[in-house]
Scaffold this active site. Structure first.
Site, PDB file in Angstrom:
ATOM      1  N   LYS A 162      -8.074  -4.334  -1.555  1.00  0.00           N
ATOM      2  CA  LYS A 162      -8.366  -5.289  -2.823  1.00  0.00           C
ATOM      3  C   LYS A 162      -9.412  -4.753  -3.565  1.00  0.00           C
ATOM      4  O   LYS A 162      -9.415  -4.900  -4.858  1.00  0.00           O
ATOM      5  CB  LYS A 162      -8.670  -6.652  -2.437  1.00  0.00           C
ATOM      6  CG  LYS A 162      -7.332  -7.303  -1.678  1.00  0.00           C
ATOM      7  CD  LYS A 162      -6.157  -7.571  -2.799  1.00  0.00           C
ATOM      8  CE  LYS A 162      -4.992  -8.102  -2.207  1.00  0.00           C
ATOM      9  NZ  LYS A 162      -3.985  -8.465  -3.298  1.00  0.00           N
ATOM     10  N   TYR A 167      -7.861  -4.792   4.461  1.00  0.00           N
ATOM     11  CA  TYR A 167      -7.531  -5.486   3.427  1.00  0.00           C
ATOM     12  C   TYR A 167      -8.437  -5.885   1.967  1.00  0.00           C
ATOM     13  O   TYR A 167      -8.054  -5.565   1.067  1.00  0.00           O
ATOM     14  CB  TYR A 167      -7.175  -7.035   3.936  1.00  0.00           C
ATOM     15  CG  TYR A 167      -6.530  -8.099   3.038  1.00  0.00           C
ATOM     16  CD1 TYR A 167      -5.272  -8.034   2.496  1.00  0.00           C
ATOM     17  CD2 TYR A 167      -7.388  -8.921   2.333  1.00  0.00           C
ATOM     18  CE1 TYR A 167      -4.981  -8.941   1.440  1.00  0.00           C
ATOM     19  CE2 TYR A 167      -6.857  -9.665   1.155  1.00  0.00           C
ATOM     20  CZ  TYR A 167      -5.686  -9.719   1.001  1.00  0.00           C
ATOM     21  OH  TYR A 167      -5.146 -10.717  -0.073  1.00  0.00           O
TER      22      TYR A 167
END
Length: 232
Positions: free
Chosen positions: A145, A141
């Site tokens: 990002k 994740y």
């Protein structure tokens, strides 16, 4: 600077969590219409909200939404997915799916809507990142990002010529279902939406929502070993 009062907006992942907070805040500030997308959208009691089906990993779905929402002036790239497994034990298919949703999805959205925003005067593209764009601890994740943040910075340059304000948003943890299993201090989705739309109205290129994010941004020039967050 982008005016919200009277604007038409689109929020990906706009029917729950942070996306729903954006929809509510846009309406509170006078947006005339908000397209709220979801994989399986449900009707809204507010006539100003237009639910649309969208799968951000499907180019045909994105093209259909861009054609349907040709009046959009503010676009909020909010939809995302979190697979929390550590990188060394993660299923590579989950890592790939994370990047498809969190990186390639919003890039496809930006590509599809750039002409729409240009036709409607430039408007604003808002990309929702994370403090995990900058620090270790977020596994796939966080990596996704970080990649998304880099894309946003390049899109800001590429869209400047058409007058589109590109806003990169960083925050710690909003109190949503996606991070309900994370033991950390959390900010309300309403506070996030308020801070972000303040930034859009003021013409800011980047919004640092909370103190955690501001501290981490200030520490980026320091030792790389200190750029980590332990998520439990």
């Amino acid at each position: 600077m982008t005016e919200i009062d009277g604007a038409v907006a689109l929020v990906t992942g706009g029917q729950r969590g942070l996306g729903l907070a954006f929809v509510d805040e846009l309406l509170r500030r006078g947006a005339s219409k908000v397209y709220a997308t979801a994989r399986n959208p449900v009707p809204s009691a507010d006539a100003r909200v237009v639910p649309l089906a969208l799968e951000v990993t499907d180019p045909e779905s994105i093209a259909a939404v861009a054609a349907r929402a040709a009046d959009v002036g503010i676009l909020i790239n909010n939809a995302g997915v979190l697979h929390p497994s550590p990188l060394l034990t993660a299923d590579i298919d989950d890592v790939r799916a994370t990047f498809e949703t969190n990186v390639f999805g919003p890039l496809r959205i930006a590509q599809a809507f750039a002409p729409v925003l240009a036709a409607n005067g430039g408007g604003a593209l808002v990309d929702i990142h994370s403090v995990l764009s900058w620090v270790a601890g977020g596994a796939a994740y966080g990596a996704s990002k970080a990649a998304f943040w880099s894309l946003t910075n390049s899109l800001r340059l590429e869209l400047a010529g058409q007058g589109t304000q590109v806003v990169g948003v960083h925050l710690g943890f909003a109190d949503t279902d996606m991070v309900k299993g994370v033991s950390a201090e959390k900010i309300s989705p309403a506070q996030v939406a308020e801070a972000v739309l303040d930034g859009v109205r003021k013409g800011e290129p980047e919004v640092l929502v909370d103190d955690l994010t501001r501290r981490v941004k200030a520490a980026l020039s320091g030792p790389v070993e200190e750029l980590a967050i332990r998520i439990r």
